[in-house]
Design a protein around this motif. Structure first.
Motif, PDB file in Angstrom:
ATOM      1  N   VAL A   1       0.845  -1.202   0.000  1.00 13.99           N
ATOM      2  CA  VAL A   1       0.000   0.000   0.000  1.00 13.99           C
ATOM      3  C   VAL A   1       0.876   1.246   0.000  1.00 13.99           C
ATOM      4  O   VAL A   1       0.610   2.218  -0.724  1.00 13.99           O
ATOM      5  N   SER A   2       1.951   1.221   0.775  1.00 15.12           N
ATOM      6  CA  SER A   2       2.862   2.366   0.846  1.00 15.12           C
ATOM      7  C   SER A   2       3.492   2.668  -0.510  1.00 15.12           C
ATOM      8  O   SER A   2       3.715   3.834  -0.848  1.00 15.12           O
ATOM      9  N   LEU A   3       3.755   1.636  -1.303  1.00 10.83           N
ATOM     10  CA  LEU A   3       4.325   1.837  -2.632  1.00 10.83           C
ATOM     11  C   LEU A   3       3.432   2.707  -3.508  1.00 10.83           C
ATOM     12  O   LEU A   3       3.914   3.433  -4.376  1.00 10.83           O
ATOM     13  N   THR A   4       2.118   2.633  -3.297  1.00  9.57           N
ATOM     14  CA  THR A   4       1.172   3.367  -4.148  1.00  9.57           C
ATOM     15  C   THR A   4       1.072   4.843  -3.792  1.00  9.57           C
ATOM     16  O   THR A   4       0.385   5.594  -4.485  1.00  9.57           O
ATOM     17  N   LYS A   5       1.743   5.263  -2.707  1.00  9.17           N
ATOM     18  CA  LYS A   5       1.663   6.655  -2.227  1.00  9.17           C
ATOM     19  C   LYS A   5       0.198   7.056  -2.007  1.00  9.17           C
ATOM     20  O   LYS A   5      -0.355   7.909  -2.718  1.00  9.17           O
ATOM     21  N   PRO A   6      -0.453   6.447  -1.019  1.00 10.35           N
ATOM     22  CA  PRO A   6      -1.902   6.626  -0.839  1.00 10.35           C
ATOM     23  C   PRO A   6      -2.362   8.060  -0.627  1.00 10.35           C
ATOM     24  O   PRO A   6      -3.474   8.411  -1.004  1.00 10.35           O
ATOM     25  N   ARG A   7      -1.513   8.922  -0.046  1.00 11.30           N
ATOM     26  CA  ARG A   7      -1.937  10.321   0.142  1.00 11.30           C
ATOM     27  C   ARG A   7      -2.068  11.033  -1.198  1.00 11.30           C
ATOM     28  O   ARG A   7      -2.972  11.864  -1.375  1.00 11.30           O
ATOM     29  N   VAL A   8      -1.181  10.705  -2.122  1.00  8.39           N
ATOM     30  CA  VAL A   8      -1.278  11.285  -3.463  1.00  8.39           C
ATOM     31  C   VAL A   8      -2.523  10.763  -4.164  1.00  8.39           C
ATOM     32  O   VAL A   8      -3.266  11.514  -4.802  1.00  8.39           O
ATOM     33  N   VAL A   9      -2.763   9.454  -4.038  1.00  4.34           N
ATOM     34  CA  VAL A   9      -3.944   8.841  -4.650  1.00  4.34           C
ATOM     35  C   VAL A   9      -5.213   9.490  -4.120  1.00  4.34           C
ATOM     36  O   VAL A   9      -6.133   9.820  -4.882  1.00  4.34           O
ATOM     37  N   GLU A  10      -5.259   9.704  -2.819  1.00  7.37           N
ATOM     38  CA  GLU A  10      -6.434  10.325  -2.189  1.00  7.37           C
ATOM     39  C   GLU A  10      -6.709  11.704  -2.767  1.00  7.37           C
ATOM     40  O   GLU A  10      -7.860  12.047  -3.087  1.00  7.37           O
ATOM     41  N   LEU A  11      -5.659  12.491  -2.935  1.00 10.44           N
ATOM     42  CA  LEU A  11      -5.836  13.841  -3.474  1.00 10.44           C
ATOM     43  C   LEU A  11      -6.325  13.802  -4.920  1.00 10.44           C
ATOM     44  O   LEU A  11      -7.178  14.595  -5.325  1.00 10.44           O
ATOM     45  N   LEU A  12      -5.808  12.845  -5.693  1.00  3.84           N
ATOM     46  CA  LEU A  12      -6.233  12.727  -7.086  1.00  3.84           C
ATOM     47  C   LEU A  12      -7.705  12.329  -7.191  1.00  3.84           C
ATOM     48  O   LEU A  12      -8.428  12.798  -8.077  1.00  3.84           O
ATOM     49  N   LEU A  13      -8.159  11.488  -6.290  1.00  3.16           N
ATOM     50  CA  LEU A  13      -9.553  11.067  -6.322  1.00  3.16           C
ATOM     51  C   LEU A  13     -10.486  12.212  -5.929  1.00  3.16           C
ATOM     52  O   LEU A  13     -11.622  12.280  -6.401  1.00  3.16           O
ATOM     53  N   VAL A  14      -9.991  13.125  -5.077  1.00  2.00           N
ATOM     54  CA  VAL A  14     -10.794  14.269  -4.641  1.00  2.00           C
ATOM     55  C   VAL A  14     -11.198  15.142  -5.828  1.00  2.00           C
ATOM     56  O   VAL A  14     -12.281  15.731  -5.839  1.00  2.00           O
ATOM     57  N   VAL A  15     -10.351  15.214  -6.857  1.00  2.00           N
ATOM     58  CA  VAL A  15     -10.668  16.064  -7.999  1.00  2.00           C
ATOM     59  C   VAL A  15     -11.474  15.326  -9.071  1.00  2.00           C
ATOM     60  O   VAL A  15     -12.070  15.964  -9.947  1.00  2.00           O
ATOM     61  N   THR A  16     -11.493  13.998  -9.022  1.00  2.00           N
ATOM     62  CA  THR A  16     -12.149  13.223 -10.082  1.00  2.00           C
ATOM     63  C   THR A  16     -13.666  13.246  -9.959  1.00  2.00           C
ATOM     64  O   THR A  16     -14.382  13.527 -10.932  1.00  2.00           O
ATOM     65  N   ALA A  17     -14.189  12.943  -8.773  1.00  2.00           N
ATOM     66  CA  ALA A  17     -15.644  12.857  -8.590  1.00  2.00           C
ATOM     67  C   ALA A  17     -16.352  14.189  -8.884  1.00  2.00           C
ATOM     68  O   ALA A  17     -17.362  14.202  -9.593  1.00  2.00           O
ATOM     69  N   PRO A  18     -15.860  15.326  -8.369  1.00  2.00           N
ATOM     70  CA  PRO A  18     -16.516  16.605  -8.716  1.00  2.00           C
ATOM     71  C   PRO A  18     -16.503  16.888 -10.212  1.00  2.00           C
ATOM     72  O   PRO A  18     -17.468  17.451 -10.753  1.00  2.00           O
ATOM     73  N   THR A  19     -15.421  16.506 -10.886  1.00  2.00           N
ATOM     74  CA  THR A  19     -15.358  16.696 -12.337  1.00  2.00           C
ATOM     75  C   THR A  19     -16.451  15.903 -13.034  1.00  2.00           C
ATOM     76  O   THR A  19     -17.074  16.389 -13.998  1.00  2.00           O
ATOM     77  N   MET A  20     -16.715  14.706 -12.561  1.00  4.05           N
ATOM     78  CA  MET A  20     -17.755  13.866 -13.162  1.00  4.05           C
ATOM     79  C   MET A  20     -19.145  14.462 -12.930  1.00  4.05           C
ATOM     80  O   MET A  20     -20.022  14.379 -13.801  1.00  4.05           O
ATOM     81  N   ILE A  21     -19.348  15.083 -11.770  1.00  6.04           N
ATOM     82  CA  ILE A  21     -20.629  15.753 -11.502  1.00  6.04           C
ATOM     83  C   ILE A  21     -20.804  16.938 -12.450  1.00  6.04           C
ATOM     84  O   ILE A  21     -21.886  17.145 -13.023  1.00  6.04           O
ATOM     85  N   LEU A  22     -19.742  17.714 -12.642  1.00  7.86           N
ATOM     86  CA  LEU A  22     -19.807  18.855 -13.552  1.00  7.86           C
ATOM     87  C   LEU A  22     -20.066  18.397 -14.985  1.00  7.86           C
ATOM     88  O   LEU A  22     -20.854  19.015 -15.712  1.00  7.86           O
ATOM     89  N   ALA A  23     -19.429  17.312 -15.390  1.00  3.70           N
ATOM     90  CA  ALA A  23     -19.613  16.797 -16.753  1.00  3.70           C
ATOM     91  C   ALA A  23     -21.045  16.336 -16.985  1.00  3.70           C
ATOM     92  O   ALA A  23     -21.589  16.491 -18.088  1.00  3.70           O
ATOM     93  N   THR A  24     -21.662  15.789 -15.935  1.00  2.00           N
ATOM     94  CA  THR A  24     -23.039  15.307 -16.044  1.00  2.00           C
ATOM     95  C   THR A  24     -24.040  16.443 -15.919  1.00  2.00           C
ATOM     96  O   THR A  24     -25.141  16.392 -16.476  1.00  2.00           O
ATOM     97  N   GLY A  25     -23.679  17.465 -15.139  1.00  2.00           N
ATOM     98  CA  GLY A  25     -24.631  18.527 -14.825  1.00  2.00           C
ATOM     99  C   GLY A  25     -25.579  18.098 -13.726  1.00  2.00           C
ATOM    100  O   GLY A  25     -26.650  18.683 -13.553  1.00  2.00           O
ATOM    101  N   GLY A  26     -25.189  17.109 -12.974  1.00  2.00           N
ATOM    102  CA  GLY A  26     -26.003  16.562 -11.887  1.00  2.00           C
ATOM    103  C   GLY A  26     -25.294  15.347 -11.319  1.00  2.00           C
ATOM    104  O   GLY A  26     -24.073  15.216 -11.445  1.00  2.00           O
ATOM    105  N   ILE A  27     -26.048  14.468 -10.687  1.00  2.00           N
ATOM    106  CA  ILE A  27     -25.457  13.260 -10.113  1.00  2.00           C
ATOM    107  C   ILE A  27     -25.236  12.225 -11.223  1.00  2.00           C
ATOM    108  O   ILE A  27     -26.197  11.772 -11.846  1.00  2.00           O
ATOM    109  N   PRO A  28     -23.991  11.823 -11.476  1.00  2.00           N
ATOM    110  CA  PRO A  28     -23.745  10.810 -12.501  1.00  2.00           C
ATOM    111  C   PRO A  28     -24.107   9.418 -12.000  1.00  2.00           C
ATOM    112  O   PRO A  28     -24.402   9.220 -10.813  1.00  2.00           O
TER     113      PRO A  28
END
Length: 316
Positions: A34-61
């Motif tokens: 798990v440490s090899l994957t740099k989980p704190r970096v992964v967490e931050l990247l996921l934080v930006v993905t879900a909101p982008t998908m909501i914006l792309a949908t214009g609502g709840i995807p």
């Protein structure tokens, strides 16, 4: 006849104790992977993905699509992190900050790390192709190659601008999230891409100020190593202003509402203030707290992307 001590010394371990040791070893190995994957970096990247998908949908995807994209994105980012740990294992042994990484401690072998990185990367691309679309899968492959080849292998040890151009890989999750919903790309995801691109230097350079001696010992030409604190502070200010300005471009381009506008302006003003404070202390040769800007930059980006996700759900 054996003595009582010899009998005790050669007696088999209690079954429960052996089981506990195996469980402890398994736990350490799992945590090392798990440490090899740099989980704190992964967490931050996921934080930006879900909101982008909501914006792309214009609502709840579609929630399954969101989950599938987040899983694929986490696997992709984890693969890139594991490749990075493998390729940087020599300099990780020279820096105090990275002494706990599994290839430094010996918890995992180099071969285990490399195989893990390849497997994780292959699974991530196949997963996204199967459960989202080929555009998202191709972007995921591009993100891995950018981080591993362009940043880690080419830029990191050669130029003080390494984190600027190497940061492109960290911008890819917004493109992946948008493409997973729409199957293509348009102007809004590229604005989000540029927000993260411009945000990366004022986020990472304060960290490099704190660990300047580490990078210098490892021969990594971070800006804080080749330039003074004042110059780094000035660059942080310039990129912070550019980040905030770019975030406001999203208002007309993506037709963002009042909530996003207020959050982008308010959090942006605070972020800029913190960078000016860092520079002011640096030029006066006073004690600086670069980690305050580092952690503040994470809070800023989180607030902006929470607003990106919330704004399309509101009627104003």
């Amino acid at each position: 006849m054996r003595s009582a001590r010899e009998t005790i010394d050669t007696a088999p371990e209690p079954r429960g104790r052996g089981t506990e040791d195996r469980a402890a070893r398994l736990k350490r190995t799992v945590l090392a992977y798990v440490s090899l994957t740099k989980p704190r970096v992964v967490e931050l990247l996921l934080v930006v993905t879900a909101p982008t998908m909501i914006l792309a949908t214009g609502g709840i995807p579609d929630l399954w699509l969101v989950l599938a994209t987040l899983i694929g994105g986490a696997l992709s980012a984890g693969s890139a992190g594991a490749f990075n740990c493998f390729l940087d294992r020599d300099i990780d042994r020279l820096m105090n900050r990275t002494q706990g990484r599994p290839l430094v401690t010996g918890e995992l072998t180099d071969r285990q790390a490399l195989v893990f990185a390849w497997v994780l990367g292959g699974i991530s691309i196949a997963w996204l192709a199967l459960f989202t679309n080929w555009v998202a899968a191709a972007l995921s492959l591009g993100a891995i190659l950018l981080y591993v080849v362009f940043y880690t292998m080419i830029l990191k040890r050669r130029t003080a601008q390494n984190i600027v151009w190497g940061g492109v890989a960290g911008c890819m999750p917004v493109l992946i999230g948008w493409a997973a919903v729409t199957g293509d790309l348009s102007w809004p995801p590229f604005i989000l891409f540029m927000i993260i691109f411009l945000w990366t230097p004022p986020h990472y350079w304060p960290l490099s100020m704190k660990y300047r001696d580490d990078y210098q010992a490892a021969g990594v030409p971070m800006l804080s190593v080749v330039r003074g604190r004042a110059q780094v502070g000035l660059q942080v200010i310039l990129y912070a202003w550019a980040t905030v300005a770019c975030s406001l471009l999203l208002v007309p381009i993506a037709d963002m509402g009042l909530v996003y506008t207020l959050v982008a302006v308010g959090s942006g003003a605070w972020f800029i203030y913190e960078t000016h404070r860092l520079y002011s202390l640096a030029i006066r040769h006073e004690h600086v707290s670069p980690m305050r800007v580092f952690h503040g930059s994470i809070a800023y980006l989180t607030l902006v992307f929470v607003a990106v996700g919330v704004d399309p759900l509101l009627p104003f």
